[in-house]
Write a protein that holds these residues in place. Structure first.
Motif, mmCIF file in Angstrom:
data_model
loop_
_atom_site.group_PDB
_atom_site.id
_atom_site.type_symbol
_atom_site.label_atom_id
_atom_site.label_comp_id
_atom_site.label_asym_id
_atom_site.label_seq_id
_atom_site.Cartn_x
_atom_site.Cartn_y
_atom_site.Cartn_z
ATOM 1 N N LEU A 119 -13.825 -47.812 66.929
ATOM 2 C CA LEU A 119 -15.099 -48.482 66.653
ATOM 3 C C LEU A 119 -14.906 -49.935 66.227
ATOM 4 C CD1 LEU A 119 -16.897 -45.603 64.701
ATOM 5 C CD2 LEU A 119 -17.499 -46.444 66.974
ATOM 6 N N LYS A 120 -13.782 -50.199 65.594
ATOM 7 C CA LYS A 120 -13.507 -51.563 65.130
ATOM 8 C C LYS A 120 -13.169 -52.519 66.274
ATOM 9 C CE LYS A 120 -11.705 -50.168 60.599
ATOM 10 N NZ LYS A 120 -10.474 -49.994 59.784
ATOM 11 N N ASP A 121 -12.794 -51.966 67.409
ATOM 12 C CA ASP A 121 -12.423 -52.804 68.547
ATOM 13 C C ASP A 121 -13.661 -53.530 69.071
ATOM 14 O OD1 ASP A 121 -11.877 -53.517 71.418
ATOM 15 O OD2 ASP A 121 -9.924 -52.672 70.895
ATOM 16 N N SER A 122 -13.548 -54.812 69.259
ATOM 17 C CA SER A 122 -14.707 -55.609 69.680
ATOM 18 C C SER A 122 -15.185 -55.257 71.089
ATOM 19 C CB SER A 122 -14.359 -57.103 69.623
ATOM 20 O OG SER A 122 -13.256 -57.384 70.472
ATOM 21 N N HIS A 123 -14.345 -54.558 71.865
ATOM 22 C CA HIS A 123 -14.714 -54.155 73.218
ATOM 23 C C HIS A 123 -15.390 -52.787 73.256
ATOM 24 C CE1 HIS A 123 -11.414 -57.098 73.985
ATOM 25 N NE2 HIS A 123 -12.278 -57.518 74.890
ATOM 26 N N CYS A 124 -15.412 -52.097 72.130
ATOM 27 C CA CYS A 124 -16.006 -50.757 72.077
ATOM 28 C C CYS A 124 -17.535 -50.852 72.168
ATOM 29 C CB CYS A 124 -15.601 -50.051 70.783
ATOM 30 S SG CYS A 124 -16.344 -48.426 70.580
ATOM 31 N N LYS A 125 -18.106 -50.085 73.113
ATOM 32 C CA LYS A 125 -19.560 -50.082 73.300
ATOM 33 C C LYS A 125 -20.109 -48.660 73.275
ATOM 34 C CE LYS A 125 -19.296 -54.343 76.002
ATOM 35 N NZ LYS A 125 -19.525 -54.992 77.314
ATOM 36 N N LEU A 126 -19.548 -47.864 72.387
ATOM 37 C CA LEU A 126 -19.949 -46.465 72.279
ATOM 38 C C LEU A 126 -21.399 -46.355 71.814
ATOM 39 C CD1 LEU A 126 -18.337 -43.797 72.720
ATOM 40 C CD2 LEU A 126 -18.141 -43.659 70.227
#
Length: 283
Positions: free
Chosen positions: A216-223
Motif C-alpha cells: 500500500l505504501k508503494d506510490s504505484h499501488c492502485k488497489l
C-alpha cells in the motif's frame, strides 16, 4: 437440466452456431456425458463463444479434459471461463494448463473456485500461465490448497511485468504468514495493475497485514478493494498508519476487516477513513 437436456441444447446450437457469444449452464447436472456433447460444439470453428460458465455441473477430470481439448482446437474467441465447483482432477488440470499455454488463447477471466486443486496442480496451472501471461485480468483460486510451491509459482507470475492481473481471489486457500510475505513481495515488484485482492479466510495475522502495508505504501499501488475477512488480525495500527501517510486512500474504495478481533486499534482506523471514499467493514 440433465445430460439429456444438455444434449438437446447443444444439438440445437450446432444447427446455428455463429451468433452465440455467452453460454451459462451453471448449476445443471450435466455430468461428463453432457459436457462431451457441449465439447463437440466448442470445436466448431463457426462457434465464436466469448463467455462460458460451467460452475457446479458435476463435472470431473473427464469432462474438464473434454471441454479443454475442444477449446484447444478453437481457442481464439473465449475470454471468460468458469469451471468452479467441479472436481477437475490431474488430467483436467493438465489439459486446462495445455490450453492456457496456447498463445492463441487470450483468456481474460478464469474462475476455479472450489475445484479441489492441490499444490501440485496449482504448480502446473501457474507454470502454464507464466508461459502466456499477458491477457489474464481476473483469477479466482478460492477454496483451493495452494501450498508452498503453488504460492511461490503464483508469486513468480505476479512479478512478471507482462502479467497485468487486476483481480485476485485467494479466499480460504490456507495461506500462511510466511506465504503472505512471498505474495506481497511479488506484488511490490509489480503493483500498478492490481485493483482487487481477497485474502479472506487465511490466517495471515498481523505479520501478513504488515507485509500488505508495504504494498500500500508503494506510490504505484492502485488497489481499490482489499478483503481481509477472518484473517486472525488483532492490530491494525500499521495499516492505519499506511493509509494515513500514503496515496493509497486516493484509490481504495472498500476495506473488509470483518470477523477479526483488533480491539482498541479499530477506532483510529475508523477516524482515518471517515472522511474518505473508502467503505470500511469491521463487524
Amino acid at each position: 437440466m440433465t445430460n439429456e437436456g444438455c444434449s438437446a441444447v447443444t444439438s440445437a446450437l450446432k444447427s446455428n452456431p455463429s451468433h452465440l457469444r455467452e453460454l451459462n449452464l451453471s448449476r445443471n447436472k450435466l455430468g461428463d456425458s453432457g459436457v462431451k456433447n457441449l465439447s463437440d460444439l466448442l470445436m466448431n470453428t463457426q462457434f465464436k463463444l466469448e463467455k462460458l460458465q460451467l460452475s457446479n455441473c458435476e463435472m470431473t477430470d473427464e469432462g474438464c479434459s473434454a471441454v479443454t481439448s475442444a477449446l484447444k482446437s478453437n481457442p481464439s474467441h473465449l475470454r471468460e471461463l468458469n469451471l468452479s465447483w467441479n472436481k477437475l482432477g490431474d488430467s483436467g488440470v493438465k489439459n486446462l494448463s495445455d490450453l492456457l499455454m496456447n498463445t492463441q488463447f487470450k483468456l481474460e477471466k478464469l474462475d476455479l473456485c472450489g475445484c479441489r486443486i492441490t499444490e501440485k496442480q496449482c504448480l502446473i496451472l501457474t507454470s502454464a500461465l507464466k508461459s502466456n501471461p499477458s491477457h489474464l485480468r481476473e483469477l479466482n483460486l478460492t477454496g483451493n490448497k495452494l501450498g508452498d510451491s503453488g504460492v511461490k509459482n503464483l508469486s513468480d507470475l505476479l512479478m512478471n511485468t507482462q502479467f497485468k492481473l487486476e483481480k485476485l481471489d485467494l479466499w480460504n486457500c490456507s495461506i500462511t504468514e510466511k506465504q503472505c510475505l512471498i505474495l506481497t513481495s511479488a506484488l511490490k515488484s509489480n503493483p500498478s495493475h492490481l485493483r482487487e485482492l481477497d485474502l479472506s479466510g487465511n490466517q495471515i495475522k498481523n505479520t501478513g497485514v504488515n507485509h500488505l502495508c508495504d504494498v500500500l505504501k508503494d506510490s504505484h499501488c492502485k488497489l481499490e478493494r482489499l478483503s481481509l475477512y477472518d484473517c486472525g488480525i488483532t492490530d491494525v495500527s500499521s495499516l492505519t498508519q499506511s493509509l494515513t501517510n500514503t496515496k493509497a486512500l486516493q484509490f481504495l474504495k472498500e476495506l473488509d476487516l470483518s470477523n477479526n478481533m483488533f480491539g482498541d486499534s479499530k477506532q483510529r482506523l475508523i477516524d482515518v477513513l471517515r472522511d474518505s471514499n473508502c467503505k470500511l467493514s469491521v463487524w
